[in-house]
Design an enzyme around this catalytic site. Structure first.
Site, PDB file in Angstrom:
ATOM      1  N   LYS A  98      -4.006  11.598 -10.448  1.00 16.53           N
ATOM      2  CA  LYS A  98      -3.298  11.577  -9.162  1.00 16.53           C
ATOM      3  C   LYS A  98      -2.481  12.853  -9.033  1.00 16.53           C
ATOM      4  CE  LYS A  98      -2.703   8.711  -5.645  1.00 16.53           C
ATOM      5  NZ  LYS A  98      -3.639   7.709  -5.144  1.00 16.53           N
ATOM      6  N   GLY A 208      -0.110  -3.752   9.405  1.00 20.24           N
ATOM      7  CA  GLY A 208      -0.418  -2.319   9.310  1.00 20.24           C
ATOM      8  C   GLY A 208      -1.616  -2.025  10.187  1.00 20.24           C
ATOM      9  N   GLY A 210      -2.930   1.253  10.708  1.00 19.16           N
ATOM     10  CA  GLY A 210      -3.302   2.657  10.515  1.00 19.16           C
ATOM     11  C   GLY A 210      -4.768   2.724  10.154  1.00 19.16           C
ATOM     12  N   ASN A 211      -5.134   3.721   9.365  1.00 18.49           N
ATOM     13  CA  ASN A 211      -6.540   3.892   9.001  1.00 18.49           C
ATOM     14  C   ASN A 211      -7.123   2.586   8.447  1.00 18.49           C
ATOM     15  OD1 ASN A 211      -8.590   4.336   6.794  1.00 18.49           O
ATOM     16  ND2 ASN A 211      -8.683   6.303   7.823  1.00 18.49           N
ATOM     17  N   GLY A 213      -5.765  -0.744   8.116  1.00 19.04           N
ATOM     18  CA  GLY A 213      -5.578  -1.999   8.856  1.00 19.04           C
ATOM     19  C   GLY A 213      -6.393  -2.039  10.140  1.00 19.04           C
TER      20      GLY A 213
HETATM   21  P1  NAD Z   1      -1.625   4.811   7.565  1.00 18.33           P
HETATM   22  O1  NAD Z   1      -0.458   5.691   7.448  1.00 18.33           O
HETATM   23  O2  NAD Z   1      -2.823   5.266   8.331  1.00 18.33           O
HETATM   24  O3  NAD Z   1      -1.203   3.397   8.212  1.00 18.33           O
HETATM   25  C1  NAD Z   1      -0.108   2.653   7.773  1.00 18.33           C
HETATM   26  C2  NAD Z   1       0.206   1.586   8.810  1.00 18.33           C
HETATM   27  O4  NAD Z   1       1.279   0.794   8.332  1.00 18.33           O
HETATM   28  C3  NAD Z   1       0.662   2.123  10.155  1.00 18.33           C
HETATM   29  O5  NAD Z   1       0.132   1.347  11.182  1.00 18.33           O
HETATM   30  C4  NAD Z   1       2.183   1.955  10.102  1.00 18.33           C
HETATM   31  O6  NAD Z   1       2.750   1.793  11.401  1.00 18.33           O
HETATM   32  C5  NAD Z   1       2.278   0.682   9.327  1.00 18.33           C
HETATM   33  N1  NAD Z   1       3.587   0.502   8.690  1.00 18.33           N
HETATM   34  C6  NAD Z   1       4.366   1.421   8.081  1.00 18.33           C
HETATM   35  N2  NAD Z   1       5.508   0.860   7.659  1.00 18.33           N
HETATM   36  C7  NAD Z   1       5.429  -0.434   7.971  1.00 18.33           C
HETATM   37  C8  NAD Z   1       6.290  -1.538   7.794  1.00 18.33           C
HETATM   38  N3  NAD Z   1       7.476  -1.401   7.206  1.00 18.33           N
HETATM   39  N4  NAD Z   1       5.874  -2.741   8.253  1.00 18.33           N
HETATM   40  C9  NAD Z   1       4.673  -2.877   8.851  1.00 18.33           C
HETATM   41  N5  NAD Z   1       3.831  -1.876   9.061  1.00 18.33           N
HETATM   42  C10 NAD Z   1       4.206  -0.669   8.624  1.00 18.33           C
HETATM   43  O7  NAD Z   1      -2.017   4.441   6.065  1.00 18.33           O
HETATM   44  P2  NAD Z   1      -3.400   3.872   5.525  1.00 18.33           P
HETATM   45  O8  NAD Z   1      -4.241   5.006   5.065  1.00 18.33           O
HETATM   46  O9  NAD Z   1      -3.937   2.910   6.514  1.00 18.33           O
HETATM   47  O10 NAD Z   1      -2.930   3.117   4.218  1.00 18.33           O
HETATM   48  C11 NAD Z   1      -2.328   1.816   4.270  1.00 18.33           C
HETATM   49  C12 NAD Z   1      -2.196   1.280   2.858  1.00 18.33           C
HETATM   50  O11 NAD Z   1      -3.479   1.252   2.231  1.00 18.33           O
HETATM   51  C13 NAD Z   1      -1.307   2.074   1.899  1.00 18.33           C
HETATM   52  O12 NAD Z   1      -0.702   1.167   1.004  1.00 18.33           O
HETATM   53  C14 NAD Z   1      -2.295   2.938   1.126  1.00 18.33           C
HETATM   54  O13 NAD Z   1      -1.792   3.329  -0.119  1.00 18.33           O
HETATM   55  C15 NAD Z   1      -3.430   1.950   0.985  1.00 18.33           C
HETATM   56  N6  NAD Z   1      -4.732   2.568   0.723  1.00 18.33           N
HETATM   57  C16 NAD Z   1      -5.291   3.423   1.612  1.00 18.33           C
HETATM   58  C17 NAD Z   1      -6.534   3.974   1.357  1.00 18.33           C
HETATM   59  C18 NAD Z   1      -7.209   4.863   2.354  1.00 18.33           C
HETATM   60  O14 NAD Z   1      -8.408   5.170   2.155  1.00 18.33           O
HETATM   61  N7  NAD Z   1      -6.568   5.266   3.433  1.00 18.33           N
HETATM   62  C19 NAD Z   1      -7.191   3.699   0.154  1.00 18.33           C
HETATM   63  C20 NAD Z   1      -6.587   2.832  -0.764  1.00 18.33           C
HETATM   64  C21 NAD Z   1      -5.345   2.273  -0.462  1.00 18.33           C
END
Ligand code: NAD
Length: 404
Positions: A98, A208, A210-211, A213
């Site tokens: 990482k 959530g 984002g990407n 959710g």
């Molecule tokens: P992102 O930044 O695209 O989306 C995060 C979402 O969470 C947003 O909609 C944001 O508004 C919301 N959010 C932030 N704080 C919040 C809170 N306090 N309460 C409720 N919602 C909240 O991130 P992502 O890439 O979608 O990643 C989300 C999670 O998935 C993270 O824990 C990340 O480590 C994990 N993850 C992501 C990937 C990936 O490929 N993107 C891979 C493995 C794990």
């Protein structure tokens, strides 16, 4: 629980040699780098970053690089350990790694971010490589950042070893599937879970948007599931009859938040977690299900798409109540799985988008089956079984290689 204690518990439960625990209790290599960038206002800014190779018994390091103002060496080490486990759970020929850079990306211009990205690659150049350690995006980094990084790497090496970084843009040696890979991988794991345990899910709540959710909600909706609630950092919306996810996506794109979706009840993030829904999908941040709210959680199943959304104390209570928690190291491994496929493509493998999708389905389904079967055999939680599989695989590699 400390890492070593937790590993010891898993090792004794699944008959794994304790020496593996010693081998996995410290990172193999931690590189700390310091450099400066020139701010747009002419001032110098000092930047610190880390690249940690936690373990390489099963292959080269693999794990993302995050940009955040609070990143510490300890956090990067923990995340690198997590990647070691995750890569082994889905049986990728990688160890775990990482990276982290302590900056606040929201305060930097595009040009400043580019300078950080290029200088970080310059700084860690000697320890990364297509067969040594392979970075990818993580929190606050994306395909654009990866394009600066790969360009810098190629300029220094004067060779197109473009598999050294994954999560690149589609038209710069990447794979389109990467955009939805974590969510689609999670969906395949869910499908396998429901088949294996002969269970049914009627309603889903996703925290959530984002990407991860958003794409998960869309995939579930397109496959006929009723997604009754979604939320982002501003709050959520709930309709027991199901939300129109295409409309939610449009509202999120236009207004910046799902809360502006009309025709549904507005709820808080806390309320979302405590709703009557069969499946709860935390896809935002860590520790959202904890000792404070665990007694109010009504979901029967939890699919951990976020990293670490359930605290160990809350997990114990939920498991006692018969709630199934499909752990992050399995549920959200689809992202790194498709990174692996991108790496193979960059090394010359024939890889179309269709082929990548088939490989992801096959890889996630068989990883999930192995975890569920081991959990059945040992009467363990799904998280224990996932760690058990990973440790067994790492143990085997260590023994063949005479690691000690
Ligand atoms: P992102 O930044 O695209 O989306 C995060 C979402 O969470 C947003 O909609 C944001 O508004 C919301 N959010 C932030 N704080 C919040 C809170 N306090 N309460 C409720 N919602 C909240 O991130 P992502 O890439 O979608 O990643 C989300 C999670 O998935 C993270 O824990 C990340 O480590 C994990 N993850 C992501 C990937 C990936 O490929 N993107 C891979 C493995 C794990």
């Amino acid at each position: 629980m400390q890492r070593k204690e937790f590993l010891k518990k898993i090792a004794s439960r699944f008959d794994i040699d304790e020496e593996v625990v010693i081998g996995l209790s410290r990172p193999k290599r931690v590189v700390e780098v310091n450099f400066t960038i020139r701010r747009d206002n002419g001032e110098l800014m000092e930047v610190t970053g880390w690249r940690v190779l936690y373990n390489d018994a099963r292959g080269p390091g693999k794990g993302g690089i995050r940009y955040a103002p609070y990143v510490t060496r300890e956090e990067v080490e923990n995340l690198a350990f997590w990647m070691t486990i995750k890569n082994a759970v889905v049986d990728l020929p990688y160890g775990g790694a990482k990276g982290g850079v302590r900056i606040n990306p929201k305060e930097l211009s595009g040009r400043e971010l580019e300078e950080v990205s290029r200088k970080f690659i310059d700084a860690i150049y000697d320890v990364i490589g297509v067969d040594k350690d392979i970075p990818a995006p993580d929190v606050n980094t994306n395909p654009k950042v990866m394009s600066w990084m790969i360009d810098e790497y190629v300029k220094i090496s004067r060779k197109y070893d473009v598999g050294v970084i994954t999560g690149k843009p589609v038209n710069l040696w990447g794979l389109k599937l990467r955009e939805i890979s974590t969510s689609l991988g999670g969906y395949y794991v869910l499908k396998t879970f429901l088949e294996h345990y002969n269970k049914d899910v009627k309603t889903i709540a996703v925290q959530g948007f984002g990407n991860v959710g958003m794409n998960f909600a869309k995939i579930a909706y397109d496959n006929g599931y009723k997604v009754v609630a979604v939320s982002d950092s501003k709050g959520g919306v709930y309709d027991p009859n199901g939300l129109d996810i295409n409309r939610v996506i449009e509202v999120k794109r236009k207004t910046g938040s799902v809360v502006n979706y009309e025709g549904a009840k507005k709820i808080s993030n806390e309320e979302l977690l405590e709703l009557e829904a069969d499946l709860l999908v935390p896809a935002a941040i860590e520790n959202v299900i904890n000792e404070k709210n665990v007694d109010n959680i009504k979901a029967k199943y939890i699919l951990e798409l976020a990293n670490g959304p359930v605290t160990p104390e809350a997990e114990r209570k939920l498991v006692d109540r018969g709630v199934y928690i499909i752990p992050d190291v399995l549920a959200n491994a689809g992202g790194v799985y498709v990174s692996y496929l991108e790496w193979l493509k960059n090394k010359g493998a024939f890889m179309t988008e269709e082929k990548a999708r088939e490989a992801l389905e096959h890889g996630m389904t068989s990883a999930a089956k192995s975890v569920f079967e081991l959990a059945d055999e040992y009467n363990s939680t799904l998280r224990e079984a996932a760690y058990g599989i990973a440790l067994k695989r790492i143990e085997s590699a260590m023994k063949y290689r005479n690691y000690f």
